[in-house]
Scaffold this active site. Structure first.
Site, PDB file in Angstrom:
ATOM      1  CG  ASP A 139      -0.291  -0.354   2.515  1.00 32.11           C
ATOM      2  OD1 ASP A 139       0.946  -0.314   2.583  1.00 32.11           O
ATOM      3  OD2 ASP A 139      -1.016  -0.663   3.479  1.00 32.11           O
ATOM      4  CD  GLU A 182      -8.655   1.205   7.600  1.00 32.02           C
ATOM      5  OE1 GLU A 182      -8.622   0.330   8.481  1.00 32.02           O
ATOM      6  OE2 GLU A 182      -8.118   2.314   7.733  1.00 32.02           O
TER       7      GLU A 182
HETATM    8  C1  GLP Z   1      -0.245   0.467   8.487  1.00 32.54           C
HETATM    9  C2  GLP Z   1       0.018  -0.429   7.279  1.00 32.54           C
HETATM   10  C3  GLP Z   1      -0.238  -1.874   7.586  1.00 32.54           C
HETATM   11  C4  GLP Z   1       0.376  -2.265   8.902  1.00 32.54           C
HETATM   12  C5  GLP Z   1      -0.252  -1.434   9.984  1.00 32.54           C
HETATM   13  C6  GLP Z   1       0.207  -1.794  11.378  1.00 32.54           C
HETATM   14  O1  GLP Z   1      -1.545   0.866   8.592  1.00 32.54           O
HETATM   15  N1  GLP Z   1      -0.759  -0.030   6.143  1.00 32.54           N
HETATM   16  O2  GLP Z   1       0.271  -2.663   6.527  1.00 32.54           O
HETATM   17  O3  GLP Z   1       0.210  -3.634   9.155  1.00 32.54           O
HETATM   18  O4  GLP Z   1       0.098  -0.089   9.731  1.00 32.54           O
HETATM   19  O5  GLP Z   1       1.316  -1.039  11.720  1.00 32.54           O
HETATM   20  P1  GLP Z   1       2.202  -1.238  12.979  1.00 32.54           P
HETATM   21  O6  GLP Z   1       3.100  -2.391  12.646  1.00 32.54           O
HETATM   22  O7  GLP Z   1       2.971   0.047  13.082  1.00 32.54           O
HETATM   23  O8  GLP Z   1       1.315  -1.496  14.130  1.00 32.54           O
END
Ligand code: GLP
Length: 238
Positions: free
Chosen positions: A67, A141
């Site tokens: 993404d 989402e």
């Molecule tokens: C973002 C990314 C996701 C990721 C999520 C969790 O939103 N788009 O791919 O898994 O964050 O992030 P974190 O690892 O910082 O909790």
């Protein structure tokens, strides 16, 4: 879903890195699906370390990221393009790396281009995923229905708040993103899901209660035949 419970975050990174060493050795021209967020950072450091030690070679591998914010300049320090260069791409030797283009004029055209590139590459061999606090994977989402292909998504308040910590007071945080759809993720041959920290314990528990919660996108991974969950004790609720 195969589950590996690790003592801590460092062990998650080492266990996941072992899988990459084997994957790249078995199939040097692997197509990797890559993720952002804070969870993969330690894994990427470990991969850089192993690359420097001559244990892994990415020279025939290509990558597709999950993404990217939309719109966002690639030069923006919070763009996922910048994140990937900073944490991995500038430090190892990938043949080719790709992300959805947050600078594209037409997001619909960009999503179709990304899907076509992925199809031409033969799909993802090994997909890396983290999980959002609301159960999102990539930026899929919680929703009533999930697009199969890459699409432009409105980020939820939960994700905006969770990611706001990365943006400075003078930086505008995009409230939309381009993300690989659920079809693109589930078409991956193998998937690694990494989850760390007590803050993720509640959402992680939704993967273990014997149900598919359709409002938790990560639960759709329970339908995939080859998912390895690597989780630490804290996220496992211990
Ligand atoms: C973002 C990314 C996701 C990721 C999520 C969790 O939103 N788009 O791919 O898994 O964050 O992030 P974190 O690892 O910082 O909790």
């Amino acid at each position: 879903m195969k589950k590996i419970v690790c003592e801590n975050y460092d062990e998650i990174c080492r266990v996941a890195a072992d899988i990459y060493v084997k994957q790249l050795s078995d199939k040097p021209d692997t197509v990797l699906g890559l993720a952002t967020g804070s969870t993969p950072i330690g894994l990427y450091s470990e991969l850089v370390r192993r690359y420097q030690a001559g244990e892994i070679d990415f020279s025939r591998a290509v990558s597709f990221n999950l993404d990217e914010y939309y719109p966002i300049k690639k030069s923006h320090p919070q763009s996922y393009d910048y994140f990937m260069r900073d944490n991995l791409f500038d430090k190892v030797n990938f043949a080719k790396t790709m992300l959805p283009n947050g600078e594209a004029d037409d997001p619909g055209v960009e999503c179709a281009r990304y899907d076509a590139e992925l199809e031409a590459a033969g799909g993802i061999d090994l997909m890396l995923l983290g999980i959002g606090l609301n159960g999102h994977i990539g930026f899929n989402e919680p929703a009533v229905s999930y697009p199969l292909g890459t699409y432009l998504v409105d980020l939820t308040q939960s994700s905006l708040e969770a990611n706001s910590r990365f943006f400075g007071p003078d930086e505008t945080q995009p409230n939309r993103a381009l993300t690989l759809g659920i079809g693109g993720i589930l078409a991956s041959k193998k998937i690694i899901l990494i989850i760390s920290g007590a803050v993720k314990a509640e959402i992680a528990s939704k993967l273990f209660d014997g149900k598919i919660h359709t409002d938790v996108p990560a639960c759709l991974l329970l339908l995939h035949p080859d998912v390895t969950l690597i989780i630490d004790r804290a996220a496992n609720g211990e």
